[in-house]
Motif scaffolding. Sequence first.
Motif, PDB file in Angstrom:
ATOM      1  N   ASP A  24      74.160  53.854  49.009  1.00 35.01           N
ATOM      2  CA  ASP A  24      73.779  52.468  48.783  1.00 35.01           C
ATOM      3  C   ASP A  24      73.089  51.930  50.039  1.00 35.01           C
ATOM      4  O   ASP A  24      73.705  51.240  50.864  1.00 35.01           O
ATOM      5  CB  ASP A  24      75.022  51.647  48.429  1.00 35.01           C
ATOM      6  N   LEU A  25      71.818  52.257  50.220  1.00 35.17           N
ATOM      7  CA  LEU A  25      71.091  51.832  51.411  1.00 35.17           C
ATOM      8  C   LEU A  25      70.966  50.309  51.526  1.00 35.17           C
ATOM      9  O   LEU A  25      71.145  49.768  52.616  1.00 35.17           O
ATOM     10  CB  LEU A  25      69.723  52.497  51.473  1.00 35.17           C
ATOM     11  N   PRO A  26      70.673  49.591  50.440  1.00 41.12           N
ATOM     12  CA  PRO A  26      70.613  48.127  50.595  1.00 41.12           C
ATOM     13  C   PRO A  26      71.937  47.543  51.093  1.00 41.12           C
ATOM     14  O   PRO A  26      71.942  46.637  51.931  1.00 41.12           O
ATOM     15  CB  PRO A  26      70.274  47.635  49.190  1.00 41.12           C
ATOM     16  N   GLY A  27      73.045  48.056  50.604  1.00 43.15           N
ATOM     17  CA  GLY A  27      74.351  47.592  51.060  1.00 43.15           C
ATOM     18  C   GLY A  27      74.588  47.932  52.520  1.00 43.15           C
ATOM     19  O   GLY A  27      75.146  47.143  53.281  1.00 43.15           O
ATOM     20  N   PHE A  28      74.143  49.124  52.922  1.00 49.68           N
ATOM     21  CA  PHE A  28      74.305  49.568  54.304  1.00 49.68           C
ATOM     22  C   PHE A  28      73.505  48.685  55.262  1.00 49.68           C
ATOM     23  O   PHE A  28      74.017  48.230  56.284  1.00 49.68           O
ATOM     24  CB  PHE A  28      73.871  51.032  54.421  1.00 49.68           C
ATOM     25  N   THR A  29      72.224  48.443  54.925  1.00 53.30           N
ATOM     26  CA  THR A  29      71.404  47.623  55.822  1.00 53.30           C
ATOM     27  C   THR A  29      71.914  46.176  55.838  1.00 53.30           C
ATOM     28  O   THR A  29      71.887  45.528  56.885  1.00 53.30           O
ATOM     29  CB  THR A  29      69.916  47.663  55.439  1.00 53.30           C
ATOM     30  N   ALA A  30      72.398  45.677  54.709  1.00 50.30           N
ATOM     31  CA  ALA A  30      72.955  44.319  54.668  1.00 50.30           C
ATOM     32  C   ALA A  30      74.189  44.224  55.565  1.00 50.30           C
ATOM     33  O   ALA A  30      74.379  43.232  56.276  1.00 50.30           O
ATOM     34  CB  ALA A  30      73.292  43.923  53.237  1.00 50.30           C
ATOM     35  N   ALA A  31      75.020  45.254  55.551  1.00 47.34           N
ATOM     36  CA  ALA A  31      76.215  45.263  56.405  1.00 47.34           C
ATOM     37  C   ALA A  31      75.821  45.289  57.882  1.00 47.34           C
ATOM     38  O   ALA A  31      76.433  44.594  58.698  1.00 47.34           O
ATOM     39  CB  ALA A  31      77.095  46.470  56.072  1.00 47.34           C
ATOM     40  N   LEU A  32      74.803  46.062  58.220  1.00 51.14           N
ATOM     41  CA  LEU A  32      74.325  46.086  59.600  1.00 51.14           C
ATOM     42  C   LEU A  32      73.806  44.716  60.019  1.00 51.14           C
ATOM     43  O   LEU A  32      74.082  44.243  61.124  1.00 51.14           O
ATOM     44  CB  LEU A  32      73.224  47.136  59.768  1.00 51.14           C
ATOM     45  N   HIS A  33      73.063  44.071  59.127  1.00 54.70           N
ATOM     46  CA  HIS A  33      72.531  42.744  59.435  1.00 54.70           C
ATOM     47  C   HIS A  33      73.655  41.736  59.657  1.00 54.70           C
ATOM     48  O   HIS A  33      73.561  40.900  60.565  1.00 54.70           O
ATOM     49  CB  HIS A  33      71.601  42.266  58.315  1.00 54.70           C
ATOM     50  N   ARG A  34      74.714  41.826  58.848  1.00 57.26           N
ATOM     51  CA  ARG A  34      75.848  40.910  59.018  1.00 57.26           C
ATOM     52  C   ARG A  34      76.510  41.091  60.385  1.00 57.26           C
ATOM     53  O   ARG A  34      77.052  40.153  60.950  1.00 57.26           O
ATOM     54  CB  ARG A  34      76.884  41.124  57.910  1.00 57.26           C
ATOM     55  N   GLU A  35      76.452  42.305  60.915  1.00 57.86           N
ATOM     56  CA  GLU A  35      77.043  42.590  62.227  1.00 57.86           C
ATOM     57  C   GLU A  35      76.071  42.297  63.379  1.00 57.86           C
ATOM     58  O   GLU A  35      76.390  42.511  64.540  1.00 57.86           O
ATOM     59  CB  GLU A  35      77.486  44.059  62.300  1.00 57.86           C
ATOM     60  N   GLY A  36      74.874  41.842  63.036  1.00 57.15           N
ATOM     61  CA  GLY A  36      73.897  41.502  64.062  1.00 57.15           C
ATOM     62  C   GLY A  36      72.968  42.631  64.463  1.00 57.15           C
ATOM     63  O   GLY A  36      72.244  42.522  65.449  1.00 57.15           O
ATOM     64  N   TYR A  37      72.973  43.725  63.698  1.00 59.71           N
ATOM     65  CA  TYR A  37      72.116  44.872  64.003  1.00 59.71           C
ATOM     66  C   TYR A  37      70.892  44.871  63.100  1.00 59.71           C
ATOM     67  O   TYR A  37      70.894  44.272  62.032  1.00 59.71           O
ATOM     68  CB  TYR A  37      72.874  46.187  63.794  1.00 59.71           C
ATOM     69  N   GLN A  38      69.886  45.599  63.546  1.00 57.60           N
ATOM     70  CA  GLN A  38      68.721  45.850  62.714  1.00 57.60           C
ATOM     71  C   GLN A  38      68.711  47.326  62.350  1.00 57.60           C
ATOM     72  O   GLN A  38      69.218  48.158  63.100  1.00 57.60           O
ATOM     73  CB  GLN A  38      67.445  45.477  63.450  1.00 57.60           C
ATOM     74  N   ALA A  39      68.127  47.632  61.223  1.00 58.50           N
ATOM     75  CA  ALA A  39      68.115  49.010  60.725  1.00 58.50           C
ATOM     76  C   ALA A  39      66.697  49.566  60.752  1.00 58.50           C
ATOM     77  O   ALA A  39      65.790  49.001  60.140  1.00 58.50           O
ATOM     78  CB  ALA A  39      68.664  49.059  59.305  1.00 58.50           C
ATOM     79  N   LEU A  40      66.526  50.664  61.470  1.00 61.27           N
ATOM     80  CA  LEU A  40      65.252  51.371  61.486  1.00 61.27           C
ATOM     81  C   LEU A  40      65.427  52.696  60.767  1.00 61.27           C
ATOM     82  O   LEU A  40      66.415  53.389  60.980  1.00 61.27           O
ATOM     83  CB  LEU A  40      64.776  51.622  62.919  1.00 61.27           C
ATOM     84  N   GLY A  41      64.476  53.046  59.925  1.00 61.10           N
ATOM     85  CA  GLY A  41      64.521  54.306  59.196  1.00 61.10           C
ATOM     86  C   GLY A  41      63.554  55.320  59.786  1.00 61.10           C
ATOM     87  O   GLY A  41      63.034  55.149  60.888  1.00 61.10           O
ATOM     88  N   TYR A  42      63.324  56.368  59.046  1.00 66.63           N
ATOM     89  CA  TYR A  42      62.432  57.449  59.449  1.00 66.63           C
ATOM     90  C   TYR A  42      61.446  57.683  58.316  1.00 66.63           C
ATOM     91  O   TYR A  42      61.848  57.792  57.149  1.00 66.63           O
ATOM     92  CB  TYR A  42      63.244  58.724  59.717  1.00 66.63           C
ATOM     93  N   LEU A  43      60.175  57.759  58.643  1.00 60.14           N
ATOM     94  CA  LEU A  43      59.143  57.913  57.630  1.00 60.14           C
ATOM     95  C   LEU A  43      58.088  58.878  58.153  1.00 60.14           C
ATOM     96  O   LEU A  43      57.710  58.803  59.326  1.00 60.14           O
ATOM     97  CB  LEU A  43      58.523  56.541  57.357  1.00 60.14           C
TER      98      LEU A  43
END
Length: 199
Positions: free
Chosen positions: A1-20
């Motif tokens: 569940d990537l949307p849930g994961f990135t939302a949880a990171l945002h709630r903790e004050g983090y930003q999420a960077l992926g790999y492309l």
Amino acid sequence: DLPGFTAALHREGYQALGYLAPEFTRSRAGFAYPASRGYFVRSSGGHIYLLDLTNHAALAWWETNERQILTRLGFDGWLLDLGDRLPPAARFANGQGAVEMANRYPLLLAQAAKDVMRAVKPDALFVMRSGFSGVQGLQPAVWAGDQRANWSATQGLPAAISAAIRMSSLALSSTPCLVRAVARAMMPACASARSCARS
């Protein structure tokens, strides 16, 4: 569940960077769709399937995926890797070969990312290793590549330091941040990814 994961990171004050990366192999999950549509650079032999960014349909598909990464999946950017290994016998949709496209391809890759981020999430960050003259206005940060955790002058920590010194001149030409990788662990050379993107 990537949307849930990135939302949880945002709630903790983090930003999420992926790999492309625009290079595909047959085992990559997203291989079938672009392969069936003829979105790869034509080439004889080899195991790397490179997305043909001179093919307008392929570029539109790539940018749609980038938009979804930022919106639907909730990422704040990505490491945009590769794009510097053109198959020697490559033929692009624009009729050019590997020699003509070797330096232009990273610019097309950076331009696509910049266009999508500007339209969807202006404060997003992407970091690239490949580039050429002109990329400074497109990419906010440079990644020096994969150095090994040793003292080798060509592949270890001295190589990373040497690259940082050589690339520091880019800061004078609008590329404000160098990101280096040692032992495959990315460490920002500036205070934060946001300060790189806003510099």
